[in-house]
Design an enzyme around this catalytic site. Structure first.
Site, PDB file in Angstrom:
ATOM      1  N   ARG A   1     -27.989 -13.817 -11.067  1.00 52.83           N
ATOM      2  CA  ARG A   1     -27.314 -14.928 -10.395  1.00 52.83           C
ATOM      3  C   ARG A   1     -28.160 -15.676  -9.368  1.00 52.83           C
ATOM      4  O   ARG A   1     -29.006 -15.071  -8.705  1.00 52.83           O
ATOM      5  CB  ARG A   1     -26.043 -14.402  -9.701  1.00 52.83           C
ATOM      6  CG  ARG A   1     -24.988 -14.000 -10.691  1.00 52.83           C
ATOM      7  CD  ARG A   1     -23.789 -13.336 -10.058  1.00 52.83           C
ATOM      8  NE  ARG A   1     -22.753 -13.122 -11.069  1.00 52.83           N
ATOM      9  CZ  ARG A   1     -22.753 -12.108 -11.929  1.00 52.83           C
ATOM     10  NH1 ARG A   1     -23.705 -11.190 -11.880  1.00 52.83           N
ATOM     11  NH2 ARG A   1     -21.808 -12.006 -12.836  1.00 52.83           N
TER      12      ARG A   1
ATOM     13  N   HIS B   1     -27.858 -16.141 -15.588  1.00 57.58           N
ATOM     14  CA  HIS B   1     -28.669 -15.962 -16.804  1.00 57.58           C
ATOM     15  C   HIS B   1     -29.223 -17.274 -17.369  1.00 57.58           C
ATOM     16  O   HIS B   1     -29.152 -17.524 -18.583  1.00 57.58           O
ATOM     17  CB  HIS B   1     -27.855 -15.234 -17.878  1.00 57.58           C
ATOM     18  CG  HIS B   1     -27.484 -13.830 -17.523  1.00 57.58           C
ATOM     19  ND1 HIS B   1     -28.226 -13.046 -16.660  1.00 57.58           N
ATOM     20  CD2 HIS B   1     -26.420 -13.050 -17.918  1.00 57.58           C
ATOM     21  CE1 HIS B   1     -27.654 -11.851 -16.561  1.00 57.58           C
ATOM     22  NE2 HIS B   1     -26.562 -11.831 -17.286  1.00 57.58           N
TER      23      HIS B   1
ATOM     24  N   HIS C   1     -31.147  -8.089 -22.435  1.00 60.81           N
ATOM     25  CA  HIS C   1     -29.745  -7.825 -22.119  1.00 60.81           C
ATOM     26  C   HIS C   1     -29.057  -6.937 -23.165  1.00 60.81           C
ATOM     27  O   HIS C   1     -27.847  -7.081 -23.415  1.00 60.81           O
ATOM     28  CB  HIS C   1     -29.000  -9.146 -21.948  1.00 60.81           C
ATOM     29  CG  HIS C   1     -27.849  -9.096 -21.005  1.00 60.81           C
ATOM     30  ND1 HIS C   1     -26.678  -8.425 -21.298  1.00 60.81           N
ATOM     31  CD2 HIS C   1     -27.680  -9.600 -19.779  1.00 60.81           C
ATOM     32  CE1 HIS C   1     -25.840  -8.551 -20.288  1.00 60.81           C
ATOM     33  NE2 HIS C   1     -26.419  -9.261 -19.347  1.00 60.81           N
TER      34      HIS C   1
ATOM     35  N   TYR D   1     -26.952  -4.186 -24.877  1.00 60.49           N
ATOM     36  CA  TYR D   1     -25.872  -3.270 -24.505  1.00 60.49           C
ATOM     37  C   TYR D   1     -26.083  -2.023 -25.359  1.00 60.49           C
ATOM     38  O   TYR D   1     -26.023  -2.109 -26.590  1.00 60.49           O
ATOM     39  CB  TYR D   1     -24.504  -3.838 -24.883  1.00 60.49           C
ATOM     40  CG  TYR D   1     -23.960  -4.949 -24.025  1.00 60.49           C
ATOM     41  CD1 TYR D   1     -24.605  -6.176 -23.919  1.00 60.49           C
ATOM     42  CD2 TYR D   1     -22.736  -4.801 -23.366  1.00 60.49           C
ATOM     43  CE1 TYR D   1     -24.058  -7.206 -23.163  1.00 60.49           C
ATOM     44  CE2 TYR D   1     -22.183  -5.826 -22.609  1.00 60.49           C
ATOM     45  CZ  TYR D   1     -22.859  -7.027 -22.521  1.00 60.49           C
ATOM     46  OH  TYR D   1     -22.320  -8.055 -21.784  1.00 60.49           O
TER      47      TYR D   1
ATOM     48  N   GLU E   1     -30.877  -3.639 -17.093  1.00 61.86           N
ATOM     49  CA  GLU E   1     -31.696  -4.849 -17.159  1.00 61.86           C
ATOM     50  C   GLU E   1     -32.780  -4.790 -16.085  1.00 61.86           C
ATOM     51  O   GLU E   1     -32.487  -4.899 -14.899  1.00 61.86           O
ATOM     52  CB  GLU E   1     -30.811  -6.081 -16.929  1.00 61.86           C
ATOM     53  CG  GLU E   1     -29.628  -6.161 -17.870  1.00 61.86           C
ATOM     54  CD  GLU E   1     -28.479  -6.971 -17.278  1.00 61.86           C
ATOM     55  OE1 GLU E   1     -28.701  -8.092 -16.817  1.00 61.86           O
ATOM     56  OE2 GLU E   1     -27.349  -6.456 -17.266  1.00 61.86           O
TER      57      GLU E   1
HETATM   58  C1  BGC Z   1     -24.190  -9.207 -15.189  1.00 66.18           C
HETATM   59  C2  BGC Z   1     -22.695  -9.208 -15.317  1.00 66.18           C
HETATM   60  C3  BGC Z   1     -22.275 -10.181 -16.359  1.00 66.18           C
HETATM   61  C4  BGC Z   1     -22.965  -9.833 -17.659  1.00 66.18           C
HETATM   62  C5  BGC Z   1     -22.657 -10.855 -18.703  1.00 66.18           C
HETATM   63  C6  BGC Z   1     -24.781  -8.867 -16.503  1.00 66.18           C
HETATM   64  O1  BGC Z   1     -26.168  -8.962 -16.439  1.00 66.18           O
HETATM   65  O2  BGC Z   1     -24.628  -8.313 -14.200  1.00 66.18           O
HETATM   66  O3  BGC Z   1     -22.088  -9.545 -14.091  1.00 66.18           O
HETATM   67  O4  BGC Z   1     -20.910 -10.208 -16.538  1.00 66.18           O
HETATM   68  O5  BGC Z   1     -24.351  -9.793 -17.466  1.00 66.18           O
HETATM   69  O6  BGC Z   1     -22.703 -10.295 -19.935  1.00 66.18           O
END
Ligand code: BGC
Length: 379
Positions: free
Chosen positions: A111, A136, A210, A212, A343
């Site tokens: 952010r 992002h 990013h 998961y 991350e």
């Molecule tokens: C952030 C989360 C966000 C997510 C979005 C992460 O990197 O820390 O706050 O909701 O990304 O997928």
């Protein structure tokens, strides 16, 4: 044969050769890189998917849209491959509503408060795509760009070099930025990510991946029983919109303390956040070069993932916003805590925080970061 040998010595296999090798059929599962069409964007741009088969048995699929890792198969304790990354079955899924599954995130990951910063006396206003903040890279960050891909095959290491030039003014950022991200897989099932970037004007840069992860398999429910260790004694506390206050606080006696391996779910409900869950940046212990940042173990499958990085921070995000409405690969339903992200990055809002390590890249300098996600089996 001689041509192939020469190419692997050079390190780069031309796409033509890769395809020719692929047509032989049985060689497809062998160590190497293959390419296949993945679909088209609305404007007709063709997206490819590359399959990297590593010498350690891991198989990774990457698309040229967002540099997204759509699949990552690694062995469990019985040697059985399982896909440990959340994702979609097709391009439409990633384009329409992806919560940043598996992508390269930038120009500035995480952010920026109010989407605003001042650099060399000039104020820049970026898109506010996350409440009052910029997240992002904005409305069309690096996760939504088409990357030029070149396969790599060098001494048993397979990989993909991804390139993208972000134009001066793109998403409001200054400077033409040339970005190169290289993914590779080696014989130890280590996924290495090397990032470099150069610019012609001073600009903030903070790149990350990013993915998961769910070490039990992307479709196996939540990750609350995974054991997590993070090599960090401090974190960057935030306001309710997840903007750091600028302080560094100790993790001691908080649910954020993962200095010794602890189950992710053990203290998650103690976190005061909406939605409840981990979504914070850790201040990694200082050290030179690539160093251990985190270790995650899934007791059921026996899979272990170690994260090594050159970066000062790591964001732990436990998929708090996943709500079961996200239909994933093979019809999987991704509910809250269905995956976790680690991350590696500079701290959030660094561009506005003078006490945080700087993310400003100057012309003539090269941004560099390396992160390794190393997969193994619990001993
Ligand atoms: C952030 C989360 C966000 C997510 C979005 C992460 O990197 O820390 O706050 O909701 O990304 O997928």
């Amino acid at each position: 044969m001689r041509t192939l040998l020469l190419c692997s010595l050079l390190g780069i296999l031309s796409v033509g050769l890769v395809e020719a090798q692929d047509k032989k059929g049985p060689t497809a599962a062998k160590v190497g890189v293959t390419k296949a069409p993945y679909g088209k964007l609305a404007d007709g741009t063709e997206i490819d998917q590359y399959t990297l088969t590593g010498a350690g048995g891991a198989i990774m699929k990457v698309i040229t849209y967002g540099g997204i890792v759509t699949e990552l198969k690694v062995p469990d304790k019985d040697g059985k491959l399982g896909d440990v990354c959340l994702g979609f079955d097709n391009l439409e899924g990633y384009v329409k509503s992806s919560p940043y599954f598996g992508c390269i995130t930038g120009r500035v990951a995480n952010r920026i408060a109010n989407g605003k910063f001042t650099l060399d006396g000039k104020e820049y206003q970026l898109a506010k795509n996350n409440g009052p903040n910029h997240l992002h890279g904005g409305l069309s960050g690096f996760d939504k760009k088409v990357w030029k891909a070149d396969p790599i095959n060098l001494k048993g290491v397979v990989g993909l070099q991804l390139k993208y030039t972000s134009k001066d003014g793109e998403e409001g950022y200054p400077g033409n930025l040339n970005v190169v991200v290289t993914y590779s897989l080696n014989e130890k099932n280590e996924w290495r990510i090397q990032y470099t970037a150069t610019t012609d004007k001073a600009t903030p840069v903070n790149l990350t991946q990013h993915a998961y992860f769910n070490l039990a398999g992307h479709d196996s429910g939540d990750i609350l029983d995974h054991q997590l260790m993070i090599a960090a004694d401090q974190y960057t506390p935030t306001d309710k919109n997840l903007i750091p206050t600028g302080k560094l606080e100790s993790v001691k006696d908080t649910p954020f303390d993962f200095t010794t391996a602890t189950t992710i779910g053990k203290r998650i409900k103690e976190i005061k956040a909406d939605p409840v869950g981990y979504d914070l940046n850790y201040v990694l212990r200082e050290g030179k070069g690539l160093r251990l940042a985190a270790r995650v173990t899934d007791p059921k499958s026996g899979r272990v993932m170690e994260v090594l990085t050159t970066e000062p921070g790591i964001q732990l995000y436990t998929g708090n916003f996943l709500d079961g409405k996200t239909k994933g690969k093979g019809g999987a339903t991704y509910k809250q805590y269905g995956g976790f992200c680690l991350e590696t990055q500079h701290f959030p809002d660094s561009i506005n925080q003078k006490n945080f390590p700087s993310i400003v890249l100057q012309p003539g300098k090269t941004y560099e970061q390396t992160t390794v996600y190393a997969f193994s089996i619990q001993k």
